[in-house]
Scaffold this motif. Structure first.
Motif, mmCIF file in Angstrom:
data_model
loop_
_atom_site.group_PDB
_atom_site.id
_atom_site.type_symbol
_atom_site.label_atom_id
_atom_site.label_comp_id
_atom_site.label_asym_id
_atom_site.label_seq_id
_atom_site.Cartn_x
_atom_site.Cartn_y
_atom_site.Cartn_z
ATOM 1 N N GLU A 4 4.635 2.954 -1.441
ATOM 2 C CA GLU A 4 4.862 2.831 -2.825
ATOM 3 C C GLU A 4 3.495 3.002 -3.474
ATOM 4 O O GLU A 4 2.429 2.809 -2.946
ATOM 5 N N PRO A 5 3.414 3.559 -4.641
ATOM 6 C CA PRO A 5 2.374 4.035 -5.519
ATOM 7 C C PRO A 5 1.355 2.977 -5.689
ATOM 8 O O PRO A 5 -0.104 3.391 -5.986
ATOM 9 N N THR A 6 1.371 1.882 -5.969
ATOM 10 C CA THR A 6 0.777 0.632 -6.553
ATOM 11 C C THR A 6 -0.477 0.396 -5.592
ATOM 12 O O THR A 6 -1.629 0.199 -5.575
ATOM 13 N N LEU A 7 0.110 -0.221 -4.435
ATOM 14 C CA LEU A 7 -0.870 -0.800 -3.267
ATOM 15 C C LEU A 7 -0.703 0.069 -2.057
ATOM 16 O O LEU A 7 -1.379 -0.028 -1.003
ATOM 17 N N GLY A 8 0.234 1.199 -1.914
ATOM 18 C CA GLY A 8 0.481 1.801 -0.766
ATOM 19 C C GLY A 8 1.097 1.334 0.379
ATOM 20 O O GLY A 8 1.059 1.890 1.530
ATOM 21 N N ALA A 9 2.060 0.210 -0.011
ATOM 22 C CA ALA A 9 2.870 -0.337 1.050
ATOM 23 C C ALA A 9 3.979 0.468 1.299
ATOM 24 O O ALA A 9 4.518 1.117 0.624
ATOM 25 N N SER A 10 3.925 0.602 2.689
ATOM 26 C CA SER A 10 5.253 1.232 3.364
ATOM 27 C C SER A 10 6.384 0.132 3.815
ATOM 28 O O SER A 10 6.024 -0.980 3.616
ATOM 29 N N ALA A 11 7.536 0.732 4.057
ATOM 30 C CA ALA A 11 8.464 -0.601 4.304
ATOM 31 C C ALA A 11 8.037 -1.468 5.599
ATOM 32 O O ALA A 11 8.252 -2.602 5.625
ATOM 33 N N LEU A 12 7.213 -0.884 6.497
ATOM 34 C CA LEU A 12 6.629 -1.548 7.750
ATOM 35 C C LEU A 12 5.720 -2.679 7.278
ATOM 36 O O LEU A 12 5.932 -3.862 7.450
ATOM 37 N N ASP A 18 -0.293 2.902 11.611
ATOM 38 C CA ASP A 18 -1.495 2.977 11.274
ATOM 39 C C ASP A 18 -1.833 3.394 9.734
ATOM 40 O O ASP A 18 -2.969 3.767 9.497
ATOM 41 N N LEU A 19 -0.738 3.057 9.151
ATOM 42 C CA LEU A 19 -0.823 3.418 7.613
ATOM 43 C C LEU A 19 -1.726 2.569 6.913
ATOM 44 O O LEU A 19 -1.360 1.352 7.487
ATOM 45 N N VAL A 20 -2.390 2.594 5.798
ATOM 46 C CA VAL A 20 -3.052 1.707 5.145
ATOM 47 C C VAL A 20 -2.681 1.821 4.047
ATOM 48 O O VAL A 20 -2.489 2.988 3.367
ATOM 49 N N GLY A 21 -2.789 0.744 3.177
ATOM 50 C CA GLY A 21 -2.480 0.859 1.764
ATOM 51 C C GLY A 21 -3.538 1.520 0.777
ATOM 52 O O GLY A 21 -4.750 1.831 1.554
ATOM 53 N N ILE A 22 -3.644 1.216 -0.444
ATOM 54 C CA ILE A 22 -4.487 1.840 -1.589
ATOM 55 C C ILE A 22 -5.669 0.808 -1.611
ATOM 56 O O ILE A 22 -5.025 -0.328 -1.847
#
Length: 140
Positions: A104-112, A135-139
């Motif tokens: 998602e564009p605000t915090l960079g959160a994924s479903a996980l 290993d995805l990281v948020g914004i």
């Protein structure tokens, strides 16, 4: 302002009236990917996924609902289901080809990330087993 048809569709999805929703879609009375302007651009699939409505998710997927469509806030159906801990819905969406690594564009959160933050361990395990990027990281 919603048309009468659009309002009927939104109401039927909300009431889990699979028969009416399926009938409207089969007869071509409404687009399965209709975005309601009253609900931040949610589609029926967004709403059903968020609410954990298995039968409605099935109906909408059978009628070709777009899996990775985003709401006006940038959320996908799998994000909404993961955030609420609906493991069965997450599984259905993954099986239908949902991209668990969209952010998602605000915090960079994924479903996980959403599932983990909510403490929904069964959803976390399902997403990891499906290959979701740990290993995805948020914004920042």
């Amino acid at each position: 302002m919603l048309s009468a048809r659009e309002a009927s569709f939104v109401k039927a999805v909300g009431k889990s009236d699979s028969y009416l929703v399926s009938s409207m879609l089969t007869r071509g009375l409404i687009d399965v990917n209709f975005h309601s302007p009253r609900t931040e651009g949610f589609t029926g699939l967004h709403y059903a996924s968020q609410e954990g409505d298995d039968s409605m998710v099935d109906v909408l997927l059978r009628h070709g609902a777009a899996i990775d469509t985003r709401t006006g806030l940038g959320l996908t159906a799998i994000m909404l289901a993961a955030n609420r801990g609906h493991a069965a819905i997450v599984t259905k969406l993954l099986d239908a080809g949902a991209d668990a690594d969209l952010q998602e564009p605000t915090l960079g959160a994924s479903a996980l990330m959403m599932a983990a933050y909510g403490g929904h361990t069964s959803v976390v395990h399902r997403l990891v087993a499906s290959g979701a990027d740990e290993d995805l990281v948020g914004i920042s």
